[in-house]
Design a protein around this motif. Structure first.
Motif, PDB file in Angstrom:
ATOM      1  N   PHE A 124       0.845  -1.217   0.000  1.00 37.74           N
ATOM      2  CA  PHE A 124       0.000   0.000   0.000  1.00 37.74           C
ATOM      3  C   PHE A 124       0.875   1.260   0.000  1.00 37.74           C
ATOM      4  O   PHE A 124       0.666   2.192  -0.788  1.00 37.74           O
ATOM      5  CB  PHE A 124      -0.914  -0.044   1.232  1.00 37.74           C
ATOM      6  N   LEU A 125       1.880   1.272   0.872  1.00 30.22           N
ATOM      7  CA  LEU A 125       2.732   2.466   0.957  1.00 30.22           C
ATOM      8  C   LEU A 125       3.611   2.622  -0.282  1.00 30.22           C
ATOM      9  O   LEU A 125       3.857   3.742  -0.739  1.00 30.22           O
ATOM     10  CB  LEU A 125       3.596   2.422   2.227  1.00 30.22           C
ATOM     11  N   ASP A 126       4.058   1.497  -0.827  1.00 25.79           N
ATOM     12  CA  ASP A 126       4.825   1.573  -2.081  1.00 25.79           C
ATOM     13  C   ASP A 126       3.982   2.209  -3.189  1.00 25.79           C
ATOM     14  O   ASP A 126       4.461   3.065  -3.948  1.00 25.79           O
ATOM     15  CB  ASP A 126       5.257   0.165  -2.536  1.00 25.79           C
ATOM     16  N   ASP A 127       2.742   1.747  -3.270  1.00 26.97           N
ATOM     17  CA  ASP A 127       1.867   2.281  -4.316  1.00 26.97           C
ATOM     18  C   ASP A 127       1.603   3.771  -4.105  1.00 26.97           C
ATOM     19  O   ASP A 127       1.676   4.568  -5.048  1.00 26.97           O
ATOM     20  CB  ASP A 127       0.530   1.520  -4.326  1.00 26.97           C
ATOM     21  N   LEU A 128       1.306   4.134  -2.867  1.00 28.72           N
ATOM     22  CA  LEU A 128       1.048   5.545  -2.576  1.00 28.72           C
ATOM     23  C   LEU A 128       2.275   6.387  -2.938  1.00 28.72           C
ATOM     24  O   LEU A 128       2.160   7.482  -3.529  1.00 28.72           O
ATOM     25  CB  LEU A 128       0.679   5.724  -1.092  1.00 28.72           C
ATOM     26  N   THR A 129       3.451   5.869  -2.601  1.00 29.16           N
ATOM     27  CA  THR A 129       4.697   6.578  -2.897  1.00 29.16           C
ATOM     28  C   THR A 129       4.855   6.807  -4.400  1.00 29.16           C
ATOM     29  O   THR A 129       5.256   7.889  -4.844  1.00 29.16           O
ATOM     30  CB  THR A 129       5.886   5.755  -2.341  1.00 29.16           C
ATOM     31  N   GLU A 130       4.489   5.789  -5.168  1.00 27.60           N
ATOM     32  CA  GLU A 130       4.572   5.918  -6.617  1.00 27.60           C
ATOM     33  C   GLU A 130       3.654   7.051  -7.120  1.00 27.60           C
ATOM     34  O   GLU A 130       4.041   7.863  -7.962  1.00 27.60           O
ATOM     35  CB  GLU A 130       4.167   4.577  -7.254  1.00 27.60           C
ATOM     36  N   TRP A 131       2.463   7.090  -6.531  1.00 26.72           N
ATOM     37  CA  TRP A 131       1.504   8.127  -6.944  1.00 26.72           C
ATOM     38  C   TRP A 131       2.014   9.529  -6.553  1.00 26.72           C
ATOM     39  O   TRP A 131       1.904  10.501  -7.308  1.00 26.72           O
ATOM     40  CB  TRP A 131       0.143   7.835  -6.299  1.00 26.72           C
ATOM     41  N   LEU A 132       2.584   9.601  -5.348  1.00 22.43           N
ATOM     42  CA  LEU A 132       3.068  10.897  -4.849  1.00 22.43           C
ATOM     43  C   LEU A 132       4.232  11.426  -5.691  1.00 22.43           C
ATOM     44  O   LEU A 132       4.528  12.624  -5.650  1.00 22.43           O
ATOM     45  CB  LEU A 132       3.502  10.774  -3.377  1.00 22.43           C
ATOM     46  N   ARG A 133       4.891  10.516  -6.429  1.00 15.49           N
ATOM     47  CA  ARG A 133       6.004  10.963  -7.293  1.00 15.49           C
ATOM     48  C   ARG A 133       5.500  11.758  -8.498  1.00 15.49           C
ATOM     49  O   ARG A 133       6.270  12.444  -9.157  1.00 15.49           O
ATOM     50  CB  ARG A 133       6.792   9.752  -7.810  1.00 15.49           C
ATOM     51  N   ILE A 134       4.215  11.638  -8.796  1.00 14.32           N
ATOM     52  CA  ILE A 134       3.665  12.380  -9.947  1.00 14.32           C
ATOM     53  C   ILE A 134       3.306  13.796  -9.488  1.00 14.32           C
ATOM     54  O   ILE A 134       2.414  13.972  -8.659  1.00 14.32           O
ATOM     55  CB  ILE A 134       2.417  11.672 -10.516  1.00 14.32           C
ATOM     56  N   PRO A 135       3.995  14.812 -10.000  1.00 22.19           N
ATOM     57  CA  PRO A 135       3.747  16.193  -9.529  1.00 22.19           C
ATOM     58  C   PRO A 135       2.483  16.787 -10.166  1.00 22.19           C
ATOM     59  O   PRO A 135       2.554  17.634 -11.042  1.00 22.19           O
ATOM     60  CB  PRO A 135       5.007  16.942  -9.958  1.00 22.19           C
ATOM     61  N   SER A 136       1.354  16.355  -9.670  1.00 20.90           N
ATOM     62  CA  SER A 136       0.072  16.732 -10.280  1.00 20.90           C
ATOM     63  C   SER A 136      -0.403  18.097  -9.772  1.00 20.90           C
ATOM     64  O   SER A 136      -1.435  18.216  -9.122  1.00 20.90           O
ATOM     65  CB  SER A 136      -0.969  15.650  -9.996  1.00 20.90           C
ATOM     66  N   VAL A 137       0.385  19.118 -10.109  1.00 23.37           N
ATOM     67  CA  VAL A 137       0.110  20.484  -9.650  1.00 23.37           C
ATOM     68  C   VAL A 137      -0.860  21.144 -10.636  1.00 23.37           C
ATOM     69  O   VAL A 137      -0.467  21.531 -11.735  1.00 23.37           O
ATOM     70  CB  VAL A 137       1.418  21.305  -9.567  1.00 23.37           C
ATOM     71  N   SER A 138      -2.109  21.274 -10.235  1.00 25.34           N
ATOM     72  CA  SER A 138      -3.113  21.758 -11.199  1.00 25.34           C
ATOM     73  C   SER A 138      -2.939  23.236 -11.535  1.00 25.34           C
ATOM     74  O   SER A 138      -3.376  23.691 -12.576  1.00 25.34           O
ATOM     75  CB  SER A 138      -4.525  21.514 -10.662  1.00 25.34           C
ATOM     76  N   ALA A 139      -2.294  23.984 -10.645  1.00 23.08           N
ATOM     77  CA  ALA A 139      -2.178  25.429 -10.870  1.00 23.08           C
ATOM     78  C   ALA A 139      -1.090  25.782 -11.870  1.00 23.08           C
ATOM     79  O   ALA A 139      -1.059  26.908 -12.365  1.00 23.08           O
ATOM     80  CB  ALA A 139      -1.903  26.146  -9.544  1.00 23.08           C
TER      81      ALA A 139
END
Lengths: 470, 470
Positions: free
Chosen positions: A23-38
């Protein structure tokens, strides 16, 4: 705790323990994507984040997981029907976009290279809001594993938008357009927090927001205060008098009709708020303020959570540079915002404020008033069965009594409440120290897993509650 | 009109008629010098203007005509002693610098290439103030010619500063430093105007000016109006309440002690003001305002000339850009100016305003208040003998009864009154249509020569008056 509950608790905990690393590995992978909408340069990242999440939800077991385009950033919708056609439908709300972040803003590590230090996971979005969206994946798996089900006890839907950090400009339209897919008996918002590590709480509502700009026009241009001063109306004075007239000596808003229909705090809510370990001096430090001030007869928490406000966000007119300029200014402007509580209707507020403001204009001054789009307040009563389900599930996970908060701010949750006609419940495990929008944002791993555990118990409880509802 | 006066009037008129062409040629030459004190590229021109004037005054007959340097632009001082050692001393004040002007601002001709169209002389400085300084040259010559004197009936001094259009930053220091050369029994300011072509008037005083900036500090930074709104003091609200508290429902200033000691208008002055052909609608057009508003119990003219004021020149705090920003601002600022009338002491005003303002600060707000240098009011009573001399001289020149005005603005005349301890009289022949500071500034040639004629009669009358003063 009964034996059945006890064994369910054990089963959930065991499942979570076995799957936390992945679970934490997957979350970490997602957090690596800099999805900055602004930030336009991150537009592809926001799209990648949506695709990643949709895939992760399919992987979790959601039979449906779609990326929904909007004129801005895409949202993700997922649906996992219950095997009980009579089961209630629950819609979980969160967002996959994040605030801007750069190492040089004061981060101790790269904001998009998640790192665990102690019991904390540091990354932009760890708490706001990817961590809180993602606990629903392991949560529903734990729910199935502990109960032996192959489908959740509720019809489970997720709507994860991609523009929350940019003010959700297309959210309302998206919800209206997709209302038939989004129908729900209850909405669970996982984009808030709780009181503290030691005090689990459920938020029961958010304030609404109405905003206006009032422009007061006096002379056709700035005029000489020596030649004309004392003999013509000054629009800056008129602006000041209007603002001063907004509150009475008890700091109550004087606009007639402003308090019409508001849902007053119950004695029970006031008592429960008072149970929170609130340190006013500490709160003042957070508020960077030097005194409390507000409506007579209410505590600070009541004032920020459950009472409507009228605040000046900006005022300006005449000469504001260094030194002096002896003019009577041509115009002055006031920006006002009104936080609204349950029972207050933004349309009614606009009407009563317009009526009131029109009466504050002295002769020779022309007033223009413009309202921008409002956000409605939302509130779920303490005795709402779905809210009670959330409280029970949290109490099991946290092994503590659950108290109640509200949120003084305003958010798109109100759109869901209004368009879907469903009560909004808030399930957030973030704590004030998590640093939303700040450098070194983090999530407490223990609390994140309590979030997982809460949802693992919540769906069964909600289905039971619905079955027994009158 | 007695035969003696009659023949004196004829003699003066004849002299002026004979010399008007040369007088206008000389004035035109002076107006060609672009002595713009506010623009550094014109620094040499301002110096040239001073040298030119000093030479012209020597040419006129002044035994002394000096250029007085200051840390900024130079002033010109001239002196012509009377042959009667008992004669009073009169100091004439004016300025030789002008406002900036460029053809493209809307001038019909080059601002520094004077041109006569009809009965008007168009040029920057024609009325403000070179024309009004220069009529004193032909005036004193006509006085001598008509009376057969070789020296004026009064000890005549001129002080013509070079920084009036830049706020007279070095004037007070110059007057203090040169006070021994400037001693006078009366000061004549020729830098104002009269009511209209048809209504000759004498100005009897100017309002003073006290200015302050009040800064109100709330939270240490802008804070979120959702999270904290309704529970902490808002400095923009505090600023507005302070401004709103400045006036009562009769538009009187509420600051205790503000009206202490003021010289009230006499019934005679009020009656004389009321004789002026005042068209309030026309005045409102000039004021570019849409209604009158001011202290109850006073007319518009009384309000702008003879009543003190408290005006907001600027107010600012929080977000003033487009759209909205839901903050409680960290601070707000108010710029106030107080126009003062005779009897009001700026030091006392500063004290009472500080005392009052300190009582307007809510808990949790910190106030800073800063006063800048004040200008005192000045007023010469209607029955002052020197004022009566000016009235008689004007009445001869204009062949009409002379009425009275005051000036709502504030000026360096007050410094002369205060440092020299002499009454200040205003002899101005400009009219509102002359366009001070505007494109196409002009002076009415007929009025300019009436100014010459007035001074030609004034010095003898003043000397007589002094001789017979009690």
């Amino acid at each position: 705790m009964s034996h059945t509950v006890d064994s369910a608790v054990s089963a959930v905990r065991t499942y979570i323990e076995q799957h936390r690393a992945v679970f934490l590995d997957d979350l970490t992978e997602w957090l690596r994507i800099p999805s900055v909408s602004a930030q336009p340069e991150h537009t592809p990242d926001v799209r990648r984040s949506a695709d990643w999440l949709a895939a992760a939800l399919r992987e979790t077991g959601f039979p449906t997981a779609e990326v929904w385009p909007t004129p801005g950033a895409p949202a993700v919708f997922a649906e996992w029907p219950s095997d009980d056609p009579e089961a209630p439908t629950v819609l979980v709300y969160g967002h996959h976009d994040v605030q801007p972040a750069a190492r040089e803003d004061g981060w101790d590590s790269e904001p998009f290279e998640p790192v665990v230090r102690g019991n904390r996971l540091y990354a932009r979005g760890a708490a706001d809001d990817k961590g809180q969206v993602f606990f629903h994946t392991l949560g529903v798996r734990a729910h199935l594993a502990a109960t032996g089900r192959t489908a959740p006890a509720v019809h489970l839907k997720l709507l994860v938008e991609g523009e929350e950090e940019s003010g959700s400009p297309h959210f309302r339209a998206l919800v209206e357009e997709r209302a038939d897919r989004l129908t729900a008996d209850a909405v669970i918002v996982s984009d808030t927090g709780m009181w503290s590590e030691d005090t689990p709480t459920v938020c029961t509502g958010m304030r609404g927001l109405a905003e206006c700009e009032i422009r007061l026009h006096g002379p056709d241009q700035d005029i000489h205060s020596g030649s004309f001063g004392g003999a013509v109306p000054n629009p800056a004075t008129a602006a000041a008098r209007l603002v001063a007239a907004l509150h009475d000596e008890h700091a109550r808003v004087t606009v007639p009709g402003f308090y019409d229909g508001i849902v007053e705090l119950t004695e029970q809510e006031r008592a429960l708020f008072a149970e929170l370990p609130f340190d006013e001096q500490e709160w003042l430090r957070t508020a960077k303020s030097h005194a409390t001030h507000g409506e007579a007869g209410h505590t600070t928490l009541e004032r920020i959570w459950a009472r409507p406000t009228a605040e000046v966000n900006g005022i300006g007119g005449g000469y504001q540079g260094p030194g002096s300029k002896t003019i009577i200014p041509s115009s002055a402007t006031v920006k006002l915002s009104f936080r609204l509580v349950a029972g207050q209707d933004p349309d009614h507020i606009e009407k009563v404020v317009r009526d009131w403001a029109a009466r504050q204009v002295p002769a020779g001054i022309r007033q223009e008033i413009t309202f921008s789009a409002a956000t409605r307040p939302c509130l779920t009563p303490l005795d709402h069965p779905a809210l009670q389900s959330v409280v029970r599930a949290m109490a099991i996970a946290f092994e503590k009594p659950v108290l109640f908060t509200r949120e003084g701010g305003s958010g798109p949750a109100a759109d869901l409440q209004e368009v879907l006609g469903a009560p909004v419940l808030f399930l957030g495990i973030s704590v004030p120290s998590d640093g939303w929008h700040a450098p070194n944002e983090k999530v407490e791993l223990d609390l994140l897993l309590k979030g997982v555990e809460t949802t693992a118990h919540l769906w069964g409880d909600l289905a039971d509650t619905w079955r027994h509802a009158p």
